[in-house]
Design an enzyme around this catalytic site. Structure first.
Site, PDB file in Angstrom:
ATOM      1  N   SER A  41      -2.838   1.686   0.330  1.00  0.00           N
ATOM      2  CA  SER A  41      -2.863   3.095  -0.046  1.00  0.00           C
ATOM      3  C   SER A  41      -2.964   3.301  -1.550  1.00  0.00           C
ATOM      4  CB  SER A  41      -1.612   3.804   0.477  1.00  0.00           C
ATOM      5  OG  SER A  41      -0.438   3.245  -0.100  1.00  0.00           O
ATOM      6  N   GLY A  65      -1.381   1.344   4.691  1.00  0.00           N
ATOM      7  CA  GLY A  65      -0.661   0.508   5.647  1.00  0.00           C
ATOM      8  C   GLY A  65      -1.091  -0.941   5.671  1.00  0.00           C
ATOM      9  N   ASN A  70       3.299  -4.499   0.773  1.00  0.00           N
ATOM     10  CA  ASN A  70       3.892  -4.247   2.084  1.00  0.00           C
ATOM     11  C   ASN A  70       4.493  -5.515   2.686  1.00  0.00           C
ATOM     12  OD1 ASN A  70       3.420  -1.449   2.307  1.00  0.00           O
ATOM     13  ND2 ASN A  70       1.289  -1.820   2.832  1.00  0.00           N
ATOM     14  N   ASP A  95       6.688  12.076  -3.312  1.00  0.00           N
ATOM     15  CA  ASP A  95       7.330  11.065  -2.483  1.00  0.00           C
ATOM     16  C   ASP A  95       7.946   9.946  -3.325  1.00  0.00           C
ATOM     17  OD1 ASP A  95       5.074   9.708  -3.340  1.00  0.00           O
ATOM     18  OD2 ASP A  95       4.160   9.568  -1.364  1.00  0.00           O
ATOM     19  N   HIS A 154       3.561   7.148  -4.618  1.00  0.00           N
ATOM     20  CA  HIS A 154       2.160   6.960  -5.009  1.00  0.00           C
ATOM     21  C   HIS A 154       1.840   7.677  -6.318  1.00  0.00           C
ATOM     22  CE1 HIS A 154       2.286   6.288  -0.633  1.00  0.00           C
ATOM     23  NE2 HIS A 154       1.380   5.362  -0.904  1.00  0.00           N
TER      24      HIS A 154
END
Length: 233
Positions: A61, A98, A126, A209, A212
Site C-alpha cells: 500500500s 496487503g 507486513n 490513520d 500512510h
C-alpha cells in the site's frame, strides 16, 4: 555499490505507525482500502508519449498510494521528476495493498514484461509485523530478485529497505532491518536504506490513520527514492 543502512531511533509514533501498518495494508478494511486496491490493480500510473524504457514499482500500500489519488503516490511523483528532466522513462505502479513477500513472490511474474528496465521492490513490512520467520522473508525477497534477474537479465534492481518497531523483540527487529542491506550487497543490487526516512512517526506527514503518508509525506518518500534512482538514470 550498495549502501549500509543507517541507524535510526524509533519515536513512539513510529512504533504506532508500523504496528498498525498491517491493519492498513491487510485484506480486511474499510471501503477506502478497496478503492486503493482497485486503483493499484490498474497498474500503470502515467505514461509519457514516445517513451520505451520502463521503471516498475512493485510493492504494497505504500507504493499503491493508499488513501490518495494515484497521481499523488510517490511513483507518480517520480514520473513527474523524470518528465521534468526530459528523461525517456515510463513509471509503472504495481503496488497492491496487503502484499507480503510471499504473495508478492507469486504475483511478480504477472507484472514483469520484457521491456522493463528497472525494478524497485518494496515489500517486507507486513512480514515483520506478522512475525513471519526472518529466513522466509529473506528467501522470498531473494527469489523475487532472482526471478527478475532470470527473466530480465539486463534490468537493474532496487530494493527498498524497511524497519519495524521492537514488538517482536530486539533480536528479531535487528535481524529484520539487516535483511535488506545484506541482500542488496550479496545480489549486487541497489538499496534505498529506509523508504520512510523523515516520514514515519511524524503525524503531520501521515494520514489520519497514522499509517500512510500524506501528499506531503509522499513527496519526501519520492525524494528518498530519487536519491538512489536518479543517478541510475
Amino acid at each position: 555499490m550498495t549502501k549500509k543502512i543507517p541507524s535510526f531511533s524509533f519515536p513512539l509514533m513510529f512504533c504506532y505507525f508500523l504496528t498498525t501498518l498491517l491493519l492498513g495494508c491487510g485484506e480486511k478494511g474499510p471501503k477506502k482500502e478497496d478503492a486503493a486496491i482497485s486503483t493499484a490493480e490498474e497498474v500503470e500510473v502515467t505514461q509519457s508519449s514516445g517513451t520505451d524504457k520502463k521503471i516498475l514499482f512493485f510493492g504494497d500500500s505504500l507504493t499503491a498510494g493508499y488513501g490518495l489519488e494515484v497521481s499523488q503516490a510517490f511513483p507518480a511523483l517520480i514520473q513527474q521528476k523524470i518528465d521534468s528532466l526530459d528523461l525517456d522513462y515510463t513509471v509503472i505502479n504495481a503496488g497492491l495493498s496487503g502484499e507480503t513477500t510471499a504473495s508478492g513472490k507469486n504475483r511478480l511474474e504477472w507484472v514483469l514484461t520484457d521491456d522493463v528496465d528497472i525494478v524497485i521492490i518494496e515489500l517486507g513490512a507486513n512480514d515483520g509485523l506478522r512475525g513471519v520467520p526472518l529466513t522466509e522473508t529473506e528467501q522470498n525477497l531473494k527469489e523475487m530478485v532472482n526471478k527478475v534477474q532470470s527473466k530480465l537479465p539486463e534490468a537493474r534492481i532496487v530494493l527498498a529497505g524497511m524497519m519495524i518497531p521492537p514488538n517482536m523483540g530486539p533480536e528479531y527487529t535487528s535481524k529484520f532491518e539487516h535483511i535488506f542491506p545484506e541482500l542488496a550487497e550479496s545480489e549486487n543490487i541497489e538499496l534505498i536504506p529506509f523508504l520512510l526516512e523523515d516520514v514515519a512517526g511524524i503525524p503531520e506527514l501521515n494520514q489520519g490513520d497514522g499509517i500512510h503518508p500524506t501528499v506531503k509525506g509522499q513527496k519526501i518518500v519520492a525524494q528518498n527514492v530519487w536519491k538512489v534512482l536518479g543517478p541510475m538514470l
